[in-house]
Every structure is written in C-alpha cells, then in structure tokens.
Design an enzyme around this catalytic site. Structure first.
Site, short mmCIF file in Angstrom:
data_model
loop_
_atom_site.label_atom_id
_atom_site.label_comp_id
_atom_site.label_asym_id
_atom_site.label_seq_id
_atom_site.Cartn_x
_atom_site.Cartn_y
_atom_site.Cartn_z
N VAL A 14 120.92 19.95 89.82
CA VAL A 14 121.71 18.61 89.40
C VAL A 14 122.67 18.10 89.90
CG1 VAL A 14 121.47 17.02 86.95
CG2 VAL A 14 119.68 19.24 87.60
N ALA A 33 128.63 -0.85 86.05
CA ALA A 33 129.14 -0.29 84.34
C ALA A 33 130.89 -1.71 84.38
CB ALA A 33 129.52 0.69 84.98
N LYS A 105 118.95 20.48 77.18
CA LYS A 105 117.55 20.58 75.70
C LYS A 105 118.07 21.70 75.36
CE LYS A 105 116.13 20.62 80.23
NZ LYS A 105 115.88 19.88 81.36
N ILE A 136 112.99 9.26 83.48
CA ILE A 136 112.37 8.34 82.34
C ILE A 136 113.25 7.62 81.43
CG2 ILE A 136 110.27 8.05 81.56
CD1 ILE A 136 109.33 10.49 82.67
N LYS A 205 113.34 19.86 74.19
CA LYS A 205 112.34 18.50 74.35
C LYS A 205 111.91 17.76 73.45
CE LYS A 205 112.22 18.55 79.53
NZ LYS A 205 110.94 19.53 80.72
N GLY A 302 114.13 17.39 88.85
CA GLY A 302 114.67 17.72 90.77
C GLY A 302 116.02 16.79 90.18
#
Lengths: 437, 437
Positions: A14, A33, A105, A136, A205, A302
């Site tokens: 990540v 931004a 998490k 998402i 989560k 991913g």
C-alpha cells in the site's frame, strides 16, 4: 501555498501504491487540494528497497520514530500495520501535533478510543478511509454523506479473500480447502490466512463502521466473529436451491435494546444487488431512515485501490490542516462529547432468521419431532427441503429456513434436536438476512 | 454553539421531506454537526400549506426574497426549481453573503459557472449533493472520496423515471407508451414527462458530474441528449438475446482529444452490477485510474432520499461555516484557478460500439452488401442475428453488434445501408458500453 510534507511509514504494497499514485497524479491532486502534497520522508525496515523505490526524491531511513519526530513532516501516513510499534508511532505523531492517516483497521478497532481521544486533545486529525473496504469511500459516506440519517443497519462484504473463496466454492462446487489453496496460489489469500478466513479482519472493519454509524465507541471485543473455514459446499448448494447466496457479512444493526455487531456467513436473497458481488470485490449496504438503502461497491484491497483512500484522506487533511479543529468532521462522525452509550448486545439476544441443516434417519416421525421442538420455542418455519435418501442410504438431509427468532431460542432448539435419537451428528446453523429494510 | 438558521425556499415534496427529516433526526444531526440546525424561515407561494406544515415553528412568508435578505438566515436552501426566480434568489443569497444548498440541477447545469464564480468571490458555499442521484452521496464521492484519482469515465442511471419505464418494458414486454401511462398513474412520471423521457434531466446531472470529475466548467449546451421515447420493445428483446440490457445512461469519458459527454439509451452487458439496477433506483459507476471501478447505488428521487442529501450539505456547510474559504472543498472539486480547458467533443468524434437493427428483404446478397459497407468504413462486426422471416413475410430483422467505431463513420454507414434497395425503412442505432475499464 506551501506544499504539504508527508512522512510515509512503510513502503510495502500500500505504501508503494501511495507513492506511485501521488507521483503519477501529482498535478490532478494538487489542482484539487489547492497545494502540492509530496512524500518527503520514508521509513522502512528495508532501506535499500525504499531507496530504489523513491529514487532519491525522499529522505529514507529505517527509523520510523525519526520521521514521526521530524519537524518538517506535516502528516504521518502509517502503513506498518499491527498493534504494537504502529500504536507507539501513531501516539507519538499525535503527541508531536501531527495529523495521521492510517489504513490500520486492527489498531483502530482495538485502540481507537485511546487514539481518537489523544488526537482530539491535541487538535489533530486521524483519518482512516483506507482501513475499511479499500478504495470505496465508505467511511466518508457514513460519516458525511449520510449525516441526515438515523442509520438503522449496515451490512458489508468487507473481506475480499473470503468473498473470492465463497464465489469459487459456489461457481466450481469445490470444498473450502481446495479453494483456499487456489486463492493462496493466486495471491488472494495470505500464507497464514487466519485473520481473513476466521472473520477477524472483517470484524475490525465492522467495528469501525458500527462506531461511525451509531456514534458509539469502538468495541471490537464485543463483536461476534465466525469465519468461513467450517462452511460446507453442500450448504452453498442448498442455499442456492432456496434462492439464496452465502456471503461473509459484517453486520451492525440498531435494535431497541442496543446494537447487534457480528461477522458470520450469511444467507442473503440471490436477487439483492450485494448477493451478486463476486470475487475479491467489496460492497457495503447502509440503511438510513431518510435515504433507505444505499450501496457502495469497489475493490476492497490492493496497492492502488487502497492508496486511493489513503490519498483522499491526505487531501482532506491538507484542506483542513490550518482550520480550527471544531470545523472538522469528527473522527467517529459524532462529536466526541455526544457519543452514545448504546450497548452492543450479546449474541444470545440477536434476532435473525436461520438456515438449519441436519441429517436424519429416514423413518416416520422425525419431522414431527423437529417441528414440535421448534414450535415449542415459538420458532416458525419459512421453508423446508427434505432430500430423498441416496440409494442404499437410511438417512437424509433436512434443510429448514426459519422466520426471525432469537439466537438463544435457536441454541436451545438445536440442542434438543441434536439429542433426538433419529438425528445423526450436529445441526449446521447459518444466519440469514433479508437486507430489505 | 449557536444554532444555524436555515431559510427554506419552497416546502413542496423535497422541502417537506427536509423539514420532516431535520425535525425527526434533530438530535442525531446535531450530535454530528456540533450545533443545532433548524429551519427558522420558510417561503412558499402557498402560505397556508407552509403554515400548517411548520405548525408555527418557523416564520412563513410568500416572499422568498424576504427570506434571502433576512440577516437572521445563515444558509438558504433553494428548492423552488427552474432557471428564473431560483437564479435570482440564489444570486441574491450569495450577494448577501449567505451559503446556499440547492437541489436544482437545471439551474446549476445551465448557470453554474456564473453562480460558482459569484460564490467564490463572496467566500460562500453553494452545495448541491441533492442535484444528482437523490440520496446517493455521489457528488461527495467524486469530489472528495476519489480525489486521488485521474477519473477516466463515469456512467450512471441517473433518472429514475426512465429506468422504471425501461425495467417495465423489459419485464412485461410492453411498448413505451403503455408503460409511460402506467408510470404516470403510479407517480413515477410527471404529467408532462418530457424532461425525464427525453433525457434532459439526466443530461443536467451528467453535466455536473463531468465537471467535478474532470475539473472543467459546466457545459450543458455541449451535452448530446437522446431520450427513450423512440425505443422499440423489439430492441430490448434482441439486446437480451445478445446478453445485454438497455439503460438510459449519462456518460462522461476522458479521451485524448477531449471529453465525451452524452445521454442516450445504451446497451450494457447483462452481467454488470449496474445492468441489474431496476425500477426507479439510481446507480453511478466511476472509473478512476487508482481505484478502478466503484459503484454507488440508491434512491435517486423522493422526498426523504433527496432531503437526506440536502441535509448532508447543511451539515457540511454548518461545519465549515466559520472556516476560512481556502479550507473548504472547491465547488467543482478542483480549485477555480486550476480548471482545465479540455473540450467537450462533438458527437461525430465519439467512439463506442453500436447495436444496429434493420429490416431487409429476404433475398440473396443483402448481408454481403451490408457487411461490405461496414468494412469499407473499417467498422468491424462483433455479432449478428438474422431472424427467419415470419410465415408469408418477405422481409426479416437483422441485428448487428459492431466493435468500437467512430460515430461519424457509423452515420455514413447507416446512410449507405438505408439507400440500399433491399433495406426497408430506417436503421435503428443504439450505442453500447462495456463499462469494464
């Protein structure tokens, strides 16, 4: 405006994705931004890897605390994972007055209350969009997009590994162990898949989503957790015959007495949109009293999908970096002094419909015994399948769908059914959710 | 903190829903927003209705300008609709330094650039989540949730009336006119349904989404618009046979040369999640380079779903009300001085795949003529259905799916095919989208 300097802790999957996307879309992101966002410091145990990745465009160290303590760093991105060092780093960043973006998490589900309280006291933000459902923007939807609503429930496919395994078990009719091995080969499951397949990741989560949906503290320890490792391919077939799909759902539901918070394999009607979410994809349905059902779908894991969420948080924090803390969105959606003490209900008090499968001797009176046990406990039957015994077999599968009942009554019913002489072995129980309001 | 005073312009369906939800969820909303949000002033032509609705808890007038000019009002919610009075009211509210929340897609799609520039100059916010896809927080997702991404395309079912009609035409095999009449009876279609069925409403919404996805000014006048009123039930059946569904999509796509912006009936593969969005529901798929495809689904209209979006905007504006304007999310997602001049492409330059249906004499050489015409224009054929002529008929339906081609080449091909002596009447053309990346 002055660029925002980001200190990145961990440049693995990540972290690497975050570096790549932030560089590739540098212009697009700064147009949004209002100022450049750049990773100026990187900490990773593998300094050589970090150096070759960043090509001299960031200061690289193996000392994550040096990054957290560096006065040039405005925002710390924590992508190390786990509860120990990651916690110390996040708390130190907060103590140093730095904003934090994290995908962790596990850390937030277990230590979130302490971390958010520290951040609140220091007037810094801890953003965690990447901690739930990858790319998402579900945290933003729950926390901001649905802020008009009294949220009644949410239910999500929030672990891609288990959804991939369940999709494959159904498509190919293969048993769990075979599909897990395939998922590991394809990289959809870790070498040690326990956290995924036993539902722990989904529970982390679900805990976070429940907190921001209902305005309650994070309470991972009260989440009921069941994984998919004991799921029989036969149950997937029977569910299909009855018009259902089996998905591992994280469910949080507001009831009169408190909050249901649970992760377990769940039968859902095949015609629901979420029942058709296949492979490693994620989706969350949220039911609000004003909006009704909304659904959010996308890649839940991913490098780049998760980076998408990390960077969205970086943009949010960049925008509000110089704003008075009271102008910002609260960490857990509700103002910290307005949290609710609504209790998480024990599993025995949970109410849902049930799928029960048992193996019965093919003899008269068995069904009468079972239905009497259920009736005595006021558990009513919605549908039943009794298979013809296979040639030469003296026993048969019976599948029962119940209407909504209390878990503790179903526990009692199952114990009584299992004690019948005509019943072979254990009763399989899978919970059902209609997901329709 | 001091409560936020809202002036509500129009207490019809959505205005009434906003009043109801804001009152019902008063505590939940103030726990999120950090201060009470209350409607203190209401303007409506029907003063009696407004008085009976609000029961003395808000000042009621038939003079909307009096509300906009009232120094006690912090935020104006414009729910009158249309381009004329609504525009004057919004501009006056901005001139008075008041923030505006509106559900008025027509106003913003046509006059958005002027309105946002005025708001920017005055340092006030104009929020419009309710203008697109009702209660689905799609504006927030595009503007904030996906801010890491270079958005490549988006495609949405953003008009519930037409999706209801298409779902019914398919389910019941009925012609457009019959289903429209039924939709009007059920309240899913207006007495004058033109804006919905001719695609104008969807085009307003697609225009707004394109603007925030790509950082371009709103350009409604350049959106290609085709509705569903000429759609033949036969095409829905043929599409089905070929594995597709027909949906009215609003599409915005980034190409090398510019932006495609179009609303038209579209064939999409039946297995896509969005192809299974039925009835009056809405859904939008967004493709970002980092996150891949994400999908957002929910109710796109109705009193409370739309109120959900209006109130989410009120909470956002309340939080940022006292914050420096540079800390806020830009109206069109990108900073106003960083907008792009990427052009909206003329339809002739659009590239997509096509469904073509024609009626041909049942005689040798017809297919050879058609395929030669397509080949001459480098339009390649993906699939073809030729039906047997009905008993006693000398003509037959031919359906062709093409690979991706340029609209102007397909125009030429259709003109040449229609000029063949063996072809009866006009060629039906419906565009196709794979929606897979």
């Amino acid at each position: 405006m002055k660029p925002i300097n980001v200190g990145l802790l961990g440049i693995g999957t990540v972290g690497g994705g975050t570096w790549t996307v932030l560089n590739r879309n540098e212009e697009e992101i700064s147009r949004r931004a209002g100022r450049p966002i750049r990773i100026t410091h990187v900490a990773d145990r593998n300094v050589d890897h970090a150096r070759s990745f960043t090509g001299g465009r960031a200061a690289v160290t193996d000392d994550a605390f040096a990054v957290v303590n560096d006065p040039d760093v405005d925002i710390v991105v924590e992508l190390i994972g786990g509860y120990t060092v990651a916690k110390d780093l996040v708390m130190q960043a907060i103590a140093n007055g730095k904003h934090v973006v994290t995908a962790n998490k596990a850390l937030l589900a277990v230590h979130g209350n302490e971390i958010f309280a520290a951040a609140q006291a220091k007037g810094v933000m801890v953003a965690f969009e990447a901690a739930v459902a990858g790319g998402i923007p579900i945290i933003k939807a729950l926390r901001e997009g649905l802020s008009a609503n009294r949220i009644q429930w949410l239910a999500g496919i929030i672990n891609g590994t288990t959804n991939f395994i369940l999709s494959e078990m159904r498509d190919k009719g293969l048993p769990f162990a075979d599909v897990l091995a395939e998922a590991q080969r394809l990289g959809y499951a870790e070498a040690d898949p326990t956290f995924d397949i036993e539902g722990v990741d989904a529970a982390h989560k679900a805990t976070l989503m429940a907190s921001i949906a209902f305005g309650i503290p994070v309470q991972f320890e009260r989440c009921h957790i069941e994984g998919i490792s004991k799921l029989d391919a036969a149950d997937i077939r029977y569910a299909e015959e009855l018009g259902y799909r089996i998905k591992l759902l994280g469910i949080a539901k507001r009831k009169e007495a408190g909050i249901e918070l649970r992760v377990h394999p769940t039968l859902i009607p095949a015609k629901r949109l979420i029942a058709n979410v296949e492979g490693a994809m994620n989706a969350v349905v949220v039911w609000g009293d004003a909006v009704g059902a909304t659904l959010y779908y996308g890649k839940g894991a991913g490098a780049e999908p998760t980076a998408s969420a990390v960077i969205a948080d970086l943009v949010d924090v960049t925008r509000l970096h110089t704003a008075d803390p009271k102008n910002r969105v609260p960490h857990l959606a509700f103002q910290p002094d307005r949290m609710s003490d609504l209790a998480i209900l024990p599993l025995a008090e949970v109410e849902t419909a049930y799928y029960l499968r048992l193996t019965a001797a093919d003899q008269p009176g068995v069904l009468a015994d079972i239905t009497r046990i259920l009736a005595d406990l006021s558990i009513s039957i919605d549908a039943m399948i009794q298979k013809e015994p296979a040639e030469g077999e003296a026993q048969t599968d019976v599948v029962i769908l119940t209407h909504v009942a209390k878990e503790k009554d179903v526990d009692t019913a199952i114990a009584r059914i299992e004690s019948l002489a005509s019943i072979k072995g254990r009763v399989t129980r899978i919970r059902m959710e209609e997901l329709n309001g």
